[in-house]
Design an enzyme around this catalytic site. Structure first.
Site, PDB file in Angstrom:
ATOM      1  N   ARG A  83       5.221  -1.204   3.078  1.00  0.00           N
ATOM      2  CA  ARG A  83       6.614  -1.045   3.494  1.00  0.00           C
ATOM      3  C   ARG A  83       7.365  -2.326   3.145  1.00  0.00           C
ATOM      4  NH1 ARG A  83       5.658   3.322   3.084  1.00  0.00           N
ATOM      5  NH2 ARG A  83       5.670   5.054   4.571  1.00  0.00           N
ATOM      6  N   HIS A  91       8.788   1.646  -5.811  1.00  0.00           N
ATOM      7  CA  HIS A  91       8.165   2.431  -4.749  1.00  0.00           C
ATOM      8  C   HIS A  91       7.458   3.659  -5.329  1.00  0.00           C
ATOM      9  CE1 HIS A  91       8.565   3.277  -0.154  1.00  0.00           C
ATOM     10  NE2 HIS A  91       7.394   3.684  -0.618  1.00  0.00           N
ATOM     11  N   GLU A 116      15.983  -0.633  -0.173  1.00  0.00           N
ATOM     12  CA  GLU A 116      15.875   0.328  -1.278  1.00  0.00           C
ATOM     13  C   GLU A 116      16.984   1.385  -1.153  1.00  0.00           C
ATOM     14  OE1 GLU A 116      11.988   2.057  -1.209  1.00  0.00           O
ATOM     15  OE2 GLU A 116      10.947   0.140  -1.361  1.00  0.00           O
TER      16      GLU A 116
END
Length: 383
Positions: free
Chosen positions: A208, A254, A237
């Site tokens: 994360r 990601h 993000e």
């Protein structure tokens, strides 16, 4: 039933088509109007699922085809009798493949062997546990930090984070994002800890984004560009820190868990949860639907150098440089935030190491052990 599904969830029609109409919407575009008259929402991590999205809707069940749940207000769902399921572990092997591909690349650039590194794993959940298992099989020295598990299981062999940072050559961050409480992980790697990192240490963050203080990391790299850094997850993000992006060694949007196999597993796990919730028969299984990989097998001679063969097989199946270059191309063409999302939405098909069958001679002992440790599927020839 009416089912709303994130556009990037694979096999939704195959798994859920018999149970109702399926509407596809890009994850960041899903809003209250989209869900007002649907019974089931199938989301991924980019969709915030909470009261603002669902209040006043007909939604009876929410499934997220992801490991994490920090984008879902689980308490609000429970208070409003809305069923919920996530897919823990669905893409864990994919993330481990990403970490190993990155480590192999960095150690080759340094001219050293991965076996010469001590790897510290922060978070021993689905991903951390599997990464540890593969590294141990390779005879790589590993350290683990997971205070909640250490307390629950009485583990004396787990280290504190500061002790791990002091002793490890590689620090792999695989914790969930927890913002409050005794075991909060928000900015777990904070400014003070980032300053203590040694020159030459490798930092990999594929859990994360907010578990690492991105601003403090950027400032450290701007002042002393002496760390090797792999970032797949970021704060804010998709509008990530472009200056930090330019400073890290491996930067991806990601996608560590974005193998087709991991995504399909997530869909199946949510499908099974939906069937249990509504008392429906489970008619589909992933094995019936999973496509064959286009690269099915490689044949290796028994005298192939193990490390060179390993590098060849890893890059044949998944070379992290493809995603580094792809992300760079997208963000230069579209801008950082739009490029981040666009690359994820148009992500090229990627299969896990376990889908590649390697055929070896029966006497290929060290070679077999090395390749099996990385997760490849080994078939031994009769002769």
């Amino acid at each position: 039933m009416r089912i709303l599904a994130d556009k990037n969830i694979p096999l939704a029609e195959e798994f859920f088509g018999n149970y109702g109409e399926i509407v596809r919407v890009p994850g960041r575009e899903i809003n209250a109007a989209h869900v007002r008259d649907v019974d089931i929402v199938l989301a991924r991590s980019i969709t915030r699922v909470d009261q603002a999205l669902l209040e006043g809707s007909k939604v009876r069940f929410v499934g997220t085809a992801t490991i994490g749940t920090d984008h879902v207000d689980v308490d609000w769902l429970r208070a409003n009798n809305i069923g919920f399921a996530n897919a823990p572990g669905c893409n864990a092997d994919s993330v481990v493949d990403y970490v190993l591909s990155s480590l192999l690349l960095l150690t080759e650039e340094e001219g050293c062997r991965l076996r010469d590194k001590t790897v510290g794993i922060v978070g021993a959940g689905n991903v951390g546990k599997r990464l540890h298992e593969r590294l141990i099989d390779l005879d790589i020295n590993c350290l683990i930090c997971d205070p909640p598990r250490a307390e629950a299981e009485g583990r004396k062999d787990f280290l504190s984070l500061d002790a791990l940072i002091e002793r490890a050559d590689v620090i792999c961050m695989h914790t969930p994002l927890i913002r409050q409480g005794e075991h909060a992980t928000y900015h777990l790697l904070d400014r003070e800890r980032i300053q203590t990192l040694r020159a030459g240490q490798i930092l990999i963050s594929a859990g994360r984004g907010a578990c690492v203080d991105n601003t403090a990391l950027r400032e450290r790299l701007e002042r002393k560009h002496d760390l090797r850094v792999v970032l797949d997850v970021w704060e804010n993000e998709p509008a990530i820190d472009q200056a930090l992006y330019a400073l890290v060694d491996i930067a991806t949007p990601h996608i560590a868990g974005y193998s087709l196999d991991g995504k399909m597993r997530g869909t199946e796990m949510v499908y099974q949860a939906v069937c249990r919730h509504f008392g429906l028969p489970i008619r589909c299984k992933l094995g019936q639907l999973k496509p064959e990989p286009w690269l099915r097998r490689l044949v290796l001679s028994g005298w192939a150098p193990p490390l060179e063969a390993l590098s060849t097989c890893v890059r044949a199946c998944y070379d992290v440089r493809r995603d580094v270059l792809g992300f760079d191309r997208y963000q230069r063409r579209l801008g950082m935030a739009q490029g981040f999302d666009a690359y994820r939405a148009e992500y090229p098909t990627r299969r896990e190491f376990s889908t590649l069958r390697l055929e070896l001679k029966r006497n290929a002992g060290e070679l077999r052990e090395t390749l099996e440790s990385f997760g490849f599927n080994i078939k031994l020839a009769n002769k």
